[in-house]
Design a protein around this motif. Structure first.
Motif, short mmCIF file in Angstrom:
data_model
loop_
_atom_site.label_atom_id
_atom_site.label_comp_id
_atom_site.label_asym_id
_atom_site.label_seq_id
_atom_site.Cartn_x
_atom_site.Cartn_y
_atom_site.Cartn_z
N SER A 1 68.81 14.32 93.56
CA SER A 1 67.61 13.70 94.09
C SER A 1 67.57 13.68 95.62
O SER A 1 66.52 13.88 96.22
CB SER A 1 67.48 12.27 93.59
N PHE B 1 63.46 14.76 82.30
CA PHE B 1 62.59 13.59 82.39
C PHE B 1 61.16 14.00 82.73
O PHE B 1 60.20 13.38 82.27
CB PHE B 1 63.13 12.59 83.42
N LEU B 2 61.01 15.07 83.54
CA LEU B 2 59.67 15.58 83.84
C LEU B 2 58.99 16.08 82.57
O LEU B 2 57.82 15.79 82.31
CB LEU B 2 59.76 16.71 84.88
N LEU C 1 66.59 15.73 85.84
CA LEU C 1 65.26 15.49 86.41
C LEU C 1 64.21 16.30 85.66
O LEU C 1 63.12 15.81 85.33
CB LEU C 1 65.24 15.87 87.90
N LEU C 2 64.53 17.58 85.37
CA LEU C 2 63.58 18.44 84.64
C LEU C 2 63.31 17.89 83.24
O LEU C 2 62.17 17.90 82.78
CB LEU C 2 64.11 19.88 84.54
N GLY D 1 57.40 10.70 84.37
CA GLY D 1 58.82 11.00 84.41
C GLY D 1 59.58 10.06 85.32
O GLY D 1 60.69 9.61 85.00
N MET D 2 58.97 9.73 86.47
CA MET D 2 59.59 8.80 87.41
C MET D 2 59.77 7.42 86.78
O MET D 2 60.83 6.79 86.91
CB MET D 2 58.72 8.69 88.67
N GLY E 1 54.63 13.89 86.44
CA GLY E 1 55.66 13.51 87.40
C GLY E 1 55.81 12.00 87.50
O GLY E 1 56.93 11.47 87.49
N ILE F 1 62.55 7.57 84.09
CA ILE F 1 63.93 7.62 84.59
C ILE F 1 64.33 6.26 85.17
O ILE F 1 65.47 5.81 85.03
CB ILE F 1 64.12 8.78 85.60
N LEU G 1 66.13 16.78 97.24
CA LEU G 1 64.71 16.92 96.88
C LEU G 1 63.85 15.95 97.68
O LEU G 1 62.79 16.30 98.21
CB LEU G 1 64.50 16.68 95.39
N PHE H 1 69.82 18.11 88.44
CA PHE H 1 68.49 18.75 88.47
C PHE H 1 67.97 18.93 87.04
O PHE H 1 66.79 18.71 86.77
CB PHE H 1 68.59 20.10 89.20
N VAL I 1 72.41 12.62 88.99
CA VAL I 1 70.99 12.54 89.30
C VAL I 1 70.79 12.18 90.76
O VAL I 1 69.94 12.77 91.45
CB VAL I 1 70.29 11.51 88.38
#
Lengths: 123, 239
Positions: free
Chosen positions: A56, A13-14, A10-11, A34-35, A31, A38, A59, A7, A52
């Motif tokens: 994921s 990369f966001l 992910l944060l 970030g996607m 977002g 990644i 989520l 998580f 990851v």
């Protein structure tokens, strides 16, 4: 612990996505940036990080729940847009018909024939 | 006693906890009802869940804005969840490599036309700029469509309504047109469902076959990425 670590990634990369679109003044969202970052990161490494993937899965599984409060709004604002009903019918019914037709024609034109091993008799 | 009982819902909604709990509850209940109904493609589970929330808010006479402020704490997760979509995108990469040519010739025009048709038709029918901005990303999967419409200055509730109807209509039109055009390639059918009908079309594609499902996911993912890049830039040039 692995889920939390995933998580955190992910944060991060966001936040990187947010930094990128802010600094370069890009019109895309943090977002989406970030996607893409990644995905690019995985492609460069040649594999995914297990942490990851673990973060994921839950989520993505609750995506429908995260967008549901937006759907709730439809019922409270619909009255405000009632005078534009024709625009909605035109865009959503006719527009979708036209785009489905276009996609099917383009795709069947450019897709190579299926390899003979799985013939199309499954239809 | 009765007065304080009637005031209780509004007291509970003073913190985000009640809104979050209601959202989770409606999500599970909506899913259950959706299963009982036999998973109909014309009525997505998310619509049932939303109706449960609407009914609860009306019955408890809780203001919609109060619910929305509380639920915003949950919706915050949409950011990391959007980043998480990079994982299935990466897993699809071998499909993209194998079929890059038809994808390159089909996806950009199809995604551009999906947006152009809807904006043009809405404009001809007298839509306001706000409504056009809300309908432009109507074929894009919801988390990304929300961020696109925020960039364009649209309304998220209008977009969400448009997304649901588009998903159902795309599923319907694909089933009709596939018969008329005599298309039997499940890769083509799946791709068309994903490009036009986002997640709702993809659910239908997985019912047809795993191949259709895989290509639908691919079409949905690529449409989202492509539209997220092209639409805000095009919008800035036109408006």
């Amino acid at each position: 612990m692995h889920v939390i670590k995933g998580f955190l990634i992910l944060l991060l990369f966001l936040l990187s996505g947010d930094a990128l679109v802010t600094l370069l003044n890009l019109p895309i969202s943090a977002g989406v940036a970030g996607m893409l970052l990644i995905t690019l990161w995985f492609m460069l490494r040649g594999r995914m990080q297990e942490d990851v993937a673990l973060a994921s899965q839950p989520l993505i599984a609750v995506l429908a729940m995260l967008i549901m409060p937006g759907v709730v709004g439809v019922f409270f604002v619909a009255g405000r847009y009632a005078d534009q009903w024709l625009a909605f019918v035109a865009a959503l019914v006719v527009g979708t018909f036209l785009s489905v037709l276009t996609t099917l024609i383009l795709m069947s034109r450019f897709t190579p024939k299926e390899p003979t091993k799985d013939e199309d008799r499954s239809c | 006693m009765l007065d304080s009982l009637l005031a209780l819902p509004n007291h509970l909604f003073e913190t985000p906890i009640a809104a979050i709990a209601l959202t989770l509850l409606a999500f599970f209940a909506g899913n259950q009802v959706f299963q009982w109904m036999g998973r109909p493609s014309w009525c997505p589970g998310i619509l049932i869940a939303a109706l449960i929330v609407v009914l609860t808010l009306v019955l408890l006479s809780v203001n919609y804005e109060v619910y929305q402020q509380g639920a915003a704490w949950l919706v915050l997760l949409l950011g990391p969840a959007t980043v998480a979509l990079g994982i299935p995108l990466y897993q699809q990469m071998h499909h993209i490599r194998a079929l890059w040519k038809p994808i390159l010739f089909t996806l950009p025009p199809a995604a551009i036309l999906a947006a152009v048709y809807s904006v043009l038709l809405a404009w001809l029918a007298g839509a306001t700029p706000e409504v056009m901005a809300s309908l432009a990303p109507k074929s894009v999967t919801a988390p990304i469509a929300i961020s696109i419409t925020e960039q364009l200055g649209g309304s998220i509730p209008v977009l969400m309504g448009g997304l649901l109807i588009t998903g159902v209509m795309a599923t319907f039109w694909v089933s009709v047109l596939v018969k008329i055009l005599n298309i039997q390639d499940h890769r083509v059918i799946g791709f068309a469902l994903g490009i036009n009908g986002h997640a709702i079309g993809t659910v239908r594609a997985f019912e047809l076959s795993p191949t259709a499902g895989a290509f639908s996911s691919l079409g949905m993912g690529l449409t989202a990425v492509f539209t997220a890049l092209f639409l805000p830039i095009a919008w800035r040039l036109v408006f």
